[in-house]
Design a protein around this motif. Structure first.
Motif, mmCIF file in Angstrom:
data_model
loop_
_atom_site.group_PDB
_atom_site.id
_atom_site.type_symbol
_atom_site.label_atom_id
_atom_site.label_comp_id
_atom_site.label_asym_id
_atom_site.label_seq_id
_atom_site.Cartn_x
_atom_site.Cartn_y
_atom_site.Cartn_z
ATOM 1 N N TYR A 6 -37.111 5.077 5.642
ATOM 2 C CA TYR A 6 -38.373 4.333 5.756
ATOM 3 C C TYR A 6 -38.193 3.326 6.893
ATOM 4 O O TYR A 6 -37.252 2.546 6.875
ATOM 5 C CB TYR A 6 -38.696 3.591 4.457
ATOM 6 N N SER A 7 -39.094 3.369 7.863
ATOM 7 C CA SER A 7 -38.903 2.511 9.044
ATOM 8 C C SER A 7 -39.252 1.052 8.759
ATOM 9 O O SER A 7 -38.662 0.135 9.334
ATOM 10 C CB SER A 7 -39.746 3.041 10.200
ATOM 11 N N ARG A 8 -40.214 0.851 7.869
ATOM 12 C CA ARG A 8 -40.622 -0.529 7.543
ATOM 13 C C ARG A 8 -40.924 -0.586 6.047
ATOM 14 O O ARG A 8 -41.688 0.250 5.551
ATOM 15 C CB ARG A 8 -41.869 -0.897 8.357
ATOM 16 N N VAL A 9 -40.322 -1.533 5.374
ATOM 17 C CA VAL A 9 -40.525 -1.603 3.922
ATOM 18 C C VAL A 9 -40.887 -3.014 3.483
ATOM 19 O O VAL A 9 -40.597 -3.987 4.166
ATOM 20 C CB VAL A 9 -39.254 -1.185 3.124
ATOM 21 N N ILE A 10 -41.503 -3.063 2.320
ATOM 22 C CA ILE A 10 -41.593 -4.323 1.572
ATOM 23 C C ILE A 10 -40.665 -4.174 0.377
ATOM 24 O O ILE A 10 -40.751 -3.197 -0.375
ATOM 25 C CB ILE A 10 -43.025 -4.616 1.094
ATOM 26 N N LEU A 11 -39.775 -5.157 0.254
ATOM 27 C CA LEU A 11 -38.899 -5.239 -0.909
ATOM 28 C C LEU A 11 -39.467 -6.309 -1.813
ATOM 29 O O LEU A 11 -39.671 -7.446 -1.391
ATOM 30 C CB LEU A 11 -37.491 -5.636 -0.446
ATOM 31 N N LYS A 12 -39.767 -5.923 -3.065
ATOM 32 C CA LYS A 12 -40.256 -6.920 -4.032
ATOM 33 C C LYS A 12 -39.086 -7.380 -4.895
ATOM 34 O O LYS A 12 -38.458 -6.582 -5.578
ATOM 35 C CB LYS A 12 -41.371 -6.317 -4.894
ATOM 36 N N MET A 13 -38.840 -8.688 -4.863
ATOM 37 C CA MET A 13 -37.804 -9.294 -5.697
ATOM 38 C C MET A 13 -38.486 -10.198 -6.715
ATOM 39 O O MET A 13 -39.179 -11.144 -6.324
ATOM 40 C CB MET A 13 -36.887 -10.182 -4.849
ATOM 41 N N SER A 14 -38.285 -9.929 -7.989
ATOM 42 C CA SER A 14 -38.882 -10.833 -8.981
ATOM 43 C C SER A 14 -38.075 -12.132 -9.017
ATOM 44 O O SER A 14 -36.892 -12.161 -8.648
ATOM 45 C CB SER A 14 -38.885 -10.181 -10.354
ATOM 46 N N THR A 46 -33.988 -0.806 9.647
ATOM 47 C CA THR A 46 -35.226 -0.878 8.865
ATOM 48 C C THR A 46 -35.865 -2.244 9.071
ATOM 49 O O THR A 46 -35.162 -3.255 9.048
ATOM 50 C CB THR A 46 -34.910 -0.746 7.354
ATOM 51 N N GLU A 47 -37.168 -2.267 9.259
ATOM 52 C CA GLU A 47 -37.877 -3.547 9.330
ATOM 53 C C GLU A 47 -38.188 -3.973 7.892
ATOM 54 O O GLU A 47 -38.776 -3.202 7.132
ATOM 55 C CB GLU A 47 -39.148 -3.397 10.164
ATOM 56 N N VAL A 48 -37.762 -5.188 7.554
ATOM 57 C CA VAL A 48 -37.806 -5.598 6.146
ATOM 58 C C VAL A 48 -38.687 -6.833 5.922
ATOM 59 O O VAL A 48 -38.445 -7.894 6.509
ATOM 60 C CB VAL A 48 -36.386 -5.947 5.621
ATOM 61 N N GLY A 49 -39.674 -6.678 5.051
ATOM 62 C CA GLY A 49 -40.424 -7.815 4.524
ATOM 63 C C GLY A 49 -40.046 -7.967 3.062
ATOM 64 O O GLY A 49 -39.841 -6.962 2.366
ATOM 65 N N VAL A 50 -39.904 -9.193 2.602
ATOM 66 C CA VAL A 50 -39.540 -9.427 1.202
ATOM 67 C C VAL A 50 -40.637 -10.265 0.547
ATOM 68 O O VAL A 50 -40.999 -11.324 1.065
ATOM 69 C CB VAL A 50 -38.194 -10.179 1.074
ATOM 70 N N ALA A 145 -49.167 -8.845 -4.662
ATOM 71 C CA ALA A 145 -48.925 -9.363 -3.303
ATOM 72 C C ALA A 145 -48.047 -8.382 -2.524
ATOM 73 O O ALA A 145 -48.288 -8.125 -1.341
ATOM 74 C CB ALA A 145 -48.256 -10.733 -3.380
ATOM 75 N N ALA A 146 -47.045 -7.824 -3.202
ATOM 76 C CA ALA A 146 -46.129 -6.895 -2.527
ATOM 77 C C ALA A 146 -46.872 -5.635 -2.073
ATOM 78 O O ALA A 146 -46.689 -5.165 -0.943
ATOM 79 C CB ALA A 146 -44.978 -6.536 -3.461
ATOM 80 N N ALA A 147 -47.717 -5.092 -2.952
ATOM 81 C CA ALA A 147 -48.487 -3.891 -2.585
ATOM 82 C C ALA A 147 -49.443 -4.209 -1.430
ATOM 83 O O ALA A 147 -49.564 -3.440 -0.471
ATOM 84 C CB ALA A 147 -49.257 -3.380 -3.798
ATOM 85 N N LEU A 148 -50.095 -5.352 -1.524
ATOM 86 C CA LEU A 148 -51.055 -5.760 -0.492
ATOM 87 C C LEU A 148 -50.367 -5.971 0.857
ATOM 88 O O LEU A 148 -50.805 -5.421 1.881
ATOM 89 C CB LEU A 148 -51.725 -7.061 -0.966
ATOM 90 N N ARG A 149 -49.283 -6.729 0.864
ATOM 91 C CA ARG A 149 -48.579 -6.977 2.135
ATOM 92 C C ARG A 149 -48.029 -5.661 2.691
ATOM 93 O O ARG A 149 -48.070 -5.436 3.907
ATOM 94 C CB ARG A 149 -47.424 -7.967 1.932
ATOM 95 N N ALA A 150 -47.527 -4.792 1.817
ATOM 96 C CA ALA A 150 -47.002 -3.501 2.293
ATOM 97 C C ALA A 150 -48.091 -2.740 3.048
ATOM 98 O O ALA A 150 -47.851 -2.202 4.137
ATOM 99 C CB ALA A 150 -46.475 -2.677 1.123
ATOM 100 N N ALA A 155 -46.209 -0.870 5.999
ATOM 101 C CA ALA A 155 -44.914 -0.426 5.457
ATOM 102 C C ALA A 155 -45.045 1.021 4.995
ATOM 103 O O ALA A 155 -46.124 1.453 4.566
ATOM 104 C CB ALA A 155 -44.491 -1.319 4.296
ATOM 105 N N THR A 156 -43.941 1.763 5.060
ATOM 106 C CA THR A 156 -43.989 3.155 4.636
ATOM 107 C C THR A 156 -43.524 3.328 3.186
ATOM 108 O O THR A 156 -43.606 4.420 2.637
ATOM 109 C CB THR A 156 -43.179 4.064 5.579
ATOM 110 N N ALA A 157 -43.036 2.245 2.587
ATOM 111 C CA ALA A 157 -42.691 2.291 1.156
ATOM 112 C C ALA A 157 -42.647 0.881 0.581
ATOM 113 O O ALA A 157 -42.372 -0.083 1.299
ATOM 114 C CB ALA A 157 -41.329 2.956 0.942
ATOM 115 N N LEU A 158 -42.931 0.821 -0.700
ATOM 116 C CA LEU A 158 -42.762 -0.419 -1.460
ATOM 117 C C LEU A 158 -41.518 -0.229 -2.329
ATOM 118 O O LEU A 158 -41.450 0.702 -3.136
ATOM 119 C CB LEU A 158 -44.001 -0.673 -2.330
#
Ligand code: UDP
Length: 242
Positions: A6-14, A46-50, A145-150, A155-158
């Motif tokens: 996945y080239s760009r992802v959102i990682l959701k951390m609780s 990988t480009e990473v948003g958290v 928020a994670a789904a929306l930002r992705a 992003a290509t995956a959450l």
């Protein structure tokens, strides 16, 4: 270097996943461990948003039970996510990652405001972007928020990080030793069976926009990097049937 899966992802951390063995708050070793896992995938290209949660400090719904106005309680929850974002930012910087934190709740002296195009530019430059403040709206969760930002940042995956649970089960594996793990699942099945992987608003947003979700245990070292290497880890929720 091989291309990440996945080239760009959102990682959701609780928020819960930052508290280590404690009941509340933050654990320094846990933050360090998570930061190292994030660094590894950032180094892979990988480009990473958290997106960080806040449940280790505050959950709006709990304070509503005590009679507090729900929206006010939820804004306090959004502030809790900013505390986690600052702690993660610090821990990431200490392992050598370049980070920018953007908040959906305006707090210019501690974080950039959330500006989608600016976030994308940071990602393109290889910086990890932490998204704090949830969606900025009450009655929402940081899963949403994670789904929306992705979706917003393309992003290509959450990637949903879980704390000691290695995917989606048909019942709670901590309570039921017979619980069955799903390797793959459609969004619709996850939604209709009310499986507790992520909340229904987040799940339906991903379903409507065909965004794949990987649910996995971040506390097994190397799991996150394996996902980005294209290995099957945890549970994949996607459009494709089983
Ligand atoms: N919250 C909110 N809007 C959002 C995200 C979060 O109101 O868009 C509030 C809500 O009160 C929630 C709290 O922030 O209970 C902490 O977020 P969440 O429960 O999603 O954190 P997690 O369970 O991931 O730690």
């Amino acid at each position: 270097m091989t291309e990440p899966a996945y080239s760009r992802v959102i990682l959701k951390m609780s928020g819960e996943s930052f508290k280590g063995d404690g009941e509340f708050g933050l654990d320094a070793d846990t933050l360090h461990f998570v930061s190292q896992q994030i660094k590894d995938i950032s180094d892979m290209g990988t480009e990473v948003g958290v997106v960080v949660g806040g449940g280790n400090f505050w959950r709006g719904a709990d304070y509503e039970q005590t009679g507090m106005d729900r929206s006010t309680a939820d804004f306090a929850g959004m502030l809790a996510t900013i505390m986690n974002a600052l702690a993660l930012q610090d821990a990431l910087e200490r392992v050598g990652v370049t980070v920018r934190t953007q908040s959906a709740v305006s707090m210019p002296s501690v974080a950039e405001p959330y500006i989608r195009r600016r976030a994308v530019r940071h990602l393109e430059k290889g910086r990890v972007v932490i998204f704090a403040g949830g969606t900025g709206n009450p009655y929402m969760t940081t899963d949403t928020a994670a789904a929306l930002r992705a979706l917003e940042i393309g992003a290509t995956a959450l990637i949903m990080a879980k704390n000691g649970i290695d995917g989606v089960y048909d019942s709670d594996p901590l309570k039921n030793p017979e619980a069955k793990k799903y390797e793959k699942l459609t969004h619709y099945d996850a939604l209709s069976q009310r499986l507790q992987a992520l909340d229904s608003t987040a799940l339906s947003l991903c379903m409507d926009n065909s965004l794949p979700i990987v649910v996995f245990d971040i506390f097994k070292a190397g799991n996150l990097a394996s996902i980005l290497s294209g290995e099957h880890v945890g549970t994949l929720i996607s459009d494709e049937a089983k």
